[in-house]
Design a protein around this motif. Structure first.
Motif, short mmCIF file in Angstrom:
data_model
loop_
_atom_site.label_atom_id
_atom_site.label_comp_id
_atom_site.label_asym_id
_atom_site.label_seq_id
_atom_site.Cartn_x
_atom_site.Cartn_y
_atom_site.Cartn_z
N GLU A 30 -39.62 14.28 29.83
CA GLU A 30 -39.51 15.26 30.91
C GLU A 30 -38.07 15.22 31.42
N PRO A 31 -37.60 16.27 32.11
CA PRO A 31 -36.21 16.26 32.61
C PRO A 31 -35.99 15.09 33.57
N ILE A 32 -34.76 14.53 33.52
CA ILE A 32 -34.40 13.40 34.38
C ILE A 32 -33.10 13.74 35.10
N ALA A 33 -33.11 13.62 36.41
CA ALA A 33 -31.91 13.86 37.22
C ALA A 33 -31.43 12.54 37.80
N GLY A 34 -30.20 12.56 38.33
CA GLY A 34 -29.68 11.40 39.03
C GLY A 34 -28.66 10.60 38.27
N GLY A 35 -28.42 10.94 37.01
CA GLY A 35 -27.43 10.22 36.23
C GLY A 35 -26.12 10.98 36.16
N TYR A 87 -32.23 2.89 30.14
CA TYR A 87 -32.28 4.35 30.08
C TYR A 87 -32.45 4.93 31.48
N LEU A 88 -32.05 6.17 31.62
CA LEU A 88 -32.17 6.85 32.90
C LEU A 88 -33.63 7.09 33.22
N GLY A 89 -34.04 6.67 34.41
CA GLY A 89 -35.40 6.90 34.86
C GLY A 89 -36.39 5.82 34.51
#
Length: 331
Positions: free
Chosen positions: A230-235, A268-270
């Motif tokens: 799923e899309p990941i924001a914040g990076g 990894y991000l998230g």
């Protein structure tokens, strides 16, 4: 006695180290070196985004700065590659200055980079100073910490270390190093070129094996992408569904077909549940988990700064975290 520190390399980690040094009572910033032309001549305070001015201008001339400021110790944060960093070490050791470095391959190079390790050790002994490669990993979580935990064991038959990190809180170069935002095909190309993934797991395995007197037959490694479902924001960059969010990396040291040292890294991000864990099969068995994990960037800078007073007391030559006096926080 105050310790004069020369900072060599002012990327995100080098800047974080300098910021910590500026707040320590026993340490004083003597000079700063970086090859980035945009930094040359700038006050170090501006470069590391401090609110204060240090009256230390960043120079691109390492040899000249060493001669001008005569530091007690140099902190080197320039490259993960030992081969790339050797010329920097040579220049500093010719000035007879001890070194603490974040170069991952320096953490335990005697097995993986024997020629470079032998040269650095010889130069350091000739200069009668010590050299140390350290960091959070390698340097602590995946090697020094499990080694220390075996001190309470009557016997040990295997060690497993897990490190799971949400890379959104890490520096931008780290997010780039783990391939965040790449397509799976781009990730595969970078793996083939050897320009992606965590550096230092082989060094950590070698350090543990030597500490426990385990003669390993082979060390294997595997590096896979963590694909975002799923899309990941914040990076540093937004991650779309199907893109690479980071890495899943394993390294295993074997003896007669049995896995003695197993290192598992997810960065990894998230990542929803970051943690660090060490499991020791032995008598007694040891299981330790650090909820939230050790913050990689803060911890890397901190262990380097805390090692500065210790390197001045260490015997000359190339040292590792397993033969150093254990660093600890000092104001």
């Amino acid at each position: 006695m105050r310790i004069k520190v020369l900072h060599v390399g002012l990327g995100p980690i080098g800047a974080a180290i300098a910021a910590q040094v500026s707040r320590r009572e026993r340490l004083v910033i003597a000079g700063a070196v970086d090859l980035d032309p945009s930094m040359t001549g700038c006050d170090l305070g501006k470069v590391i985004r401090s609110r204060r001015r240090f009256d230390v201008a960043v120079s691109a001339d390492l040899a000249g700065t060493l001669k001008a400021v005569r530091p007690d110790v140099a902190v080197v944060s320039t490259s993960s590659s030992l081969r790339a960093a050797v010329p920097v070490f040579e220049t500093i050791l010719k000035a007879k200055v001890p070194i603490v470095s974040t170069t991952e391959e320096l953490a335990f190079p005697v097995k993986t980079h024997a020629a470079e390790a032998k040269r650095i050790d010889a130069l350091a002994k000739r200069a009668r100073v010590a050299v140390l490669g350290t960091g959070v990993n390698p340097g602590f979580v995946m090697d020094a910490l499990p080694i220390a935990l075996t001190a309470v064991c009557a016997d040990v038959t295997a060690i497993e270390v897990d490190r799971v990190q949400d890379a959104r809180i890490r520096r931008v170069p780290f997010q780039q190093k783990i391939g965040a935002g790449l397509s799976p095909d781009e990730f595969a190309s970078r793996v083939k070129a050897g320009t992606i993934g965590h550096v230092g797991m082989a060094e950590s395995i070698a350090m543990i094996a030597e500490a426990l007197d385990w003669k390993l037959d082979r060390v294997t490694g595997e590096l896979k992408p963590k694909i975002a479902d799923e899309p990941i924001a914040g990076g540093a960059v937004p991650i779309e569904r199907g893109a690479v969010a980071g890495i899943v990396q394993d390294a295993i040291g074997y003896r007669k077909g049995k896995a003695l040292v197993t290192l598992h890294l997810e960065a990894y991000l998230g990542a929803p549940d970051p943690y660090d864990a060490v499991r020791i099969a032995g008598t007694p068995p040891i299981s330790m988990r650090i909820a939230g994990g050790v913050h990689g960037d803060i911890a890397t800078a901190s262990i380097v700064v805390n090692a500065i007073p210790r390197i001045l007391q260490a015997p000359p030559g190339l040292r590792t975290m397993r033969d150093m006096v254990l660093p600890s926080f000092e104001r």
